[in-house]
Design a protein around this motif. Structure first.
Motif, PDB file in Angstrom:
ATOM      1  N   LEU A 143     -10.349 -97.128  44.538  1.00  0.00           N
ATOM      2  CA  LEU A 143      -8.963 -97.449  44.178  1.00  0.00           C
ATOM      3  C   LEU A 143      -8.435 -96.503  43.110  1.00  0.00           C
ATOM      4  O   LEU A 143      -7.282 -96.064  43.169  1.00  0.00           O
ATOM      5  CB  LEU A 143      -8.868 -98.894  43.682  1.00  0.00           C
ATOM      6  CG  LEU A 143      -8.796 -99.963  44.756  1.00  0.00           C
ATOM      7  CD1 LEU A 143      -8.885-101.341  44.132  1.00  0.00           C
ATOM      8  CD2 LEU A 143      -7.531 -99.838  45.558  1.00  0.00           C
ATOM      9  N   CYS A 144      -9.262 -96.164  42.116  1.00  0.00           N
ATOM     10  CA  CYS A 144      -8.843 -95.232  41.062  1.00  0.00           C
ATOM     11  C   CYS A 144      -8.500 -93.871  41.640  1.00  0.00           C
ATOM     12  O   CYS A 144      -7.518 -93.239  41.238  1.00  0.00           O
ATOM     13  CB  CYS A 144      -9.942 -95.105  40.003  1.00  0.00           C
ATOM     14  SG  CYS A 144     -10.160 -96.593  39.009  1.00  0.00           S
ATOM     15  N   ILE A 145      -9.298 -93.402  42.593  1.00  0.00           N
ATOM     16  CA  ILE A 145      -9.029 -92.113  43.221  1.00  0.00           C
ATOM     17  C   ILE A 145      -7.737 -92.159  44.034  1.00  0.00           C
ATOM     18  O   ILE A 145      -6.899 -91.258  43.958  1.00  0.00           O
ATOM     19  CB  ILE A 145     -10.217 -91.685  44.110  1.00  0.00           C
ATOM     20  CG1 ILE A 145     -11.448 -91.390  43.241  1.00  0.00           C
ATOM     21  CG2 ILE A 145      -9.864 -90.481  44.969  1.00  0.00           C
ATOM     22  CD1 ILE A 145     -12.727 -91.201  44.029  1.00  0.00           C
ATOM     23  N   LEU A 146      -7.553 -93.229  44.822  1.00  0.00           N
ATOM     24  CA  LEU A 146      -6.381 -93.336  45.685  1.00  0.00           C
ATOM     25  C   LEU A 146      -5.085 -93.487  44.899  1.00  0.00           C
ATOM     26  O   LEU A 146      -4.056 -92.903  45.244  1.00  0.00           O
ATOM     27  CB  LEU A 146      -6.546 -94.506  46.655  1.00  0.00           C
ATOM     28  CG  LEU A 146      -7.627 -94.351  47.716  1.00  0.00           C
ATOM     29  CD1 LEU A 146      -7.769 -95.637  48.513  1.00  0.00           C
ATOM     30  CD2 LEU A 146      -7.312 -93.193  48.640  1.00  0.00           C
ATOM     31  N   VAL A 147      -5.123 -94.281  43.819  1.00  0.00           N
ATOM     32  CA  VAL A 147      -3.924 -94.545  43.037  1.00  0.00           C
ATOM     33  C   VAL A 147      -3.656 -93.417  42.048  1.00  0.00           C
ATOM     34  O   VAL A 147      -2.515 -93.153  41.676  1.00  0.00           O
ATOM     35  CB  VAL A 147      -4.052 -95.913  42.318  1.00  0.00           C
ATOM     36  CG1 VAL A 147      -2.897 -96.183  41.395  1.00  0.00           C
ATOM     37  CG2 VAL A 147      -4.170 -97.023  43.333  1.00  0.00           C
ATOM     38  N   GLY A 148      -4.714 -92.743  41.604  1.00  0.00           N
ATOM     39  CA  GLY A 148      -4.537 -91.643  40.662  1.00  0.00           C
ATOM     40  C   GLY A 148      -4.551 -92.076  39.213  1.00  0.00           C
ATOM     41  O   GLY A 148      -4.134 -91.330  38.331  1.00  0.00           O
ATOM     42  N   ARG A 149      -4.991 -93.279  38.936  1.00  0.00           N
ATOM     43  CA  ARG A 149      -5.106 -93.763  37.556  1.00  0.00           C
ATOM     44  C   ARG A 149      -6.203 -94.819  37.513  1.00  0.00           C
ATOM     45  O   ARG A 149      -6.662 -95.302  38.547  1.00  0.00           O
ATOM     46  CB  ARG A 149      -3.791 -94.327  37.053  1.00  0.00           C
ATOM     47  CG  ARG A 149      -3.296 -95.533  37.830  1.00  0.00           C
ATOM     48  CD  ARG A 149      -1.989 -96.068  37.251  1.00  0.00           C
ATOM     49  NE  ARG A 149      -1.498 -97.184  38.019  1.00  0.00           N
ATOM     50  CZ  ARG A 149      -1.917 -98.443  37.881  1.00  0.00           C
ATOM     51  NH1 ARG A 149      -2.828 -98.742  36.981  1.00  0.00           N
ATOM     52  NH2 ARG A 149      -1.429 -99.400  38.640  1.00  0.00           N
ATOM     53  N   ASP A 150      -6.603 -95.181  36.314  1.00  0.00           N
ATOM     54  CA  ASP A 150      -7.648 -96.189  36.144  1.00  0.00           C
ATOM     55  C   ASP A 150      -7.039 -97.571  36.351  1.00  0.00           C
ATOM     56  O   ASP A 150      -6.222 -98.032  35.543  1.00  0.00           O
ATOM     57  CB  ASP A 150      -8.266 -96.076  34.748  1.00  0.00           C
ATOM     58  CG  ASP A 150      -9.495 -96.952  34.586  1.00  0.00           C
ATOM     59  OD1 ASP A 150      -9.868 -97.637  35.550  1.00  0.00           O
ATOM     60  OD2 ASP A 150     -10.085 -96.942  33.486  1.00  0.00           O
ATOM     61  N   VAL A 151      -7.422 -98.230  37.428  1.00  0.00           N
ATOM     62  CA  VAL A 151      -6.841 -99.539  37.746  1.00  0.00           C
ATOM     63  C   VAL A 151      -7.454-100.654  36.917  1.00  0.00           C
ATOM     64  O   VAL A 151      -6.971-101.778  36.951  1.00  0.00           O
ATOM     65  CB  VAL A 151      -6.996 -99.868  39.253  1.00  0.00           C
ATOM     66  CG1 VAL A 151      -6.183 -98.917  40.098  1.00  0.00           C
ATOM     67  CG2 VAL A 151      -8.438 -99.896  39.676  1.00  0.00           C
ATOM     68  N   THR A 152      -8.506-100.357  36.155  1.00  0.00           N
ATOM     69  CA  THR A 152      -9.127-101.401  35.328  1.00  0.00           C
ATOM     70  C   THR A 152      -8.501-101.468  33.945  1.00  0.00           C
ATOM     71  O   THR A 152      -8.796-102.387  33.188  1.00  0.00           O
ATOM     72  CB  THR A 152     -10.642-101.157  35.192  1.00  0.00           C
ATOM     73  OG1 THR A 152     -10.867 -99.887  34.577  1.00  0.00           O
ATOM     74  CG2 THR A 152     -11.321-101.209  36.540  1.00  0.00           C
ATOM     75  N   LYS A 153      -7.637-100.508  33.579  1.00  0.00           N
ATOM     76  CA  LYS A 153      -6.969-100.553  32.277  1.00  0.00           C
ATOM     77  C   LYS A 153      -5.840-101.562  32.303  1.00  0.00           C
ATOM     78  O   LYS A 153      -5.157-101.740  33.313  1.00  0.00           O
ATOM     79  CB  LYS A 153      -6.416 -99.185  31.903  1.00  0.00           C
ATOM     80  CG  LYS A 153      -7.436 -98.235  31.380  1.00  0.00           C
ATOM     81  CD  LYS A 153      -6.757 -97.003  30.837  1.00  0.00           C
ATOM     82  CE  LYS A 153      -7.794 -96.048  30.285  1.00  0.00           C
ATOM     83  NZ  LYS A 153      -7.176 -94.805  29.829  1.00  0.00           N
TER      84      LYS A 153
END
Length: 111
Positions: free
Chosen positions: A80-90
């Motif tokens: 998900l982080c790669i696909l979205v381009g940002r850290d989704v856990t932040k």
């Protein structure tokens, strides 16, 4: 009974065909396999029995490049982080804290 058919011998022209009910059922049942028979959908290189070995051989003979899966060995969050381009856990508000996954399904609810 009148049905619409596509004539492949005549440039896929659409035509109407009039059949008796018995003749329609007879022609329809020509496509039904007897009990115990299985329709073969893939053969040759794509047959399940040969797929792995024959495809590898054909790729080698045709000098095709070998592609590796892009996300092999990664977790769902990393993908998900790669696909979205940002850290989704932040945390989307402060940007500092880490979000934790929690699952809460009530009894009998579908996911």
């Amino acid at each position: 009974m009148t049905i619409t058919v596509r004539d492949s011998n005549d440039n896929n022209q659409t035509k109407t065909l009039t059949l008796s009910g018995v003749e329609f059922i007879r022609q329809f049942l020509l496509y039904v396999l007897p009990k115990g028979f299985v329709k073969i959908r893939h053969y040759g290189l794509l047959a399940n029995r040969n797929k792995k070995t024959k495809l590898e051989l054909s790729r080698k003979l045709t000098l095709s490049p070998i592609y590796k899966p892009k996300f092999e060995g990664l977790t769902t969050v990393e993908i998900l982080c790669i696909l979205v381009g940002r850290d989704v856990t932040k945390c989307p508000v402060c940007g500092k804290g880490k979000l934790q996954a929690s699952y809460s399904l009530s009894k009998g609810a579908s996911p």
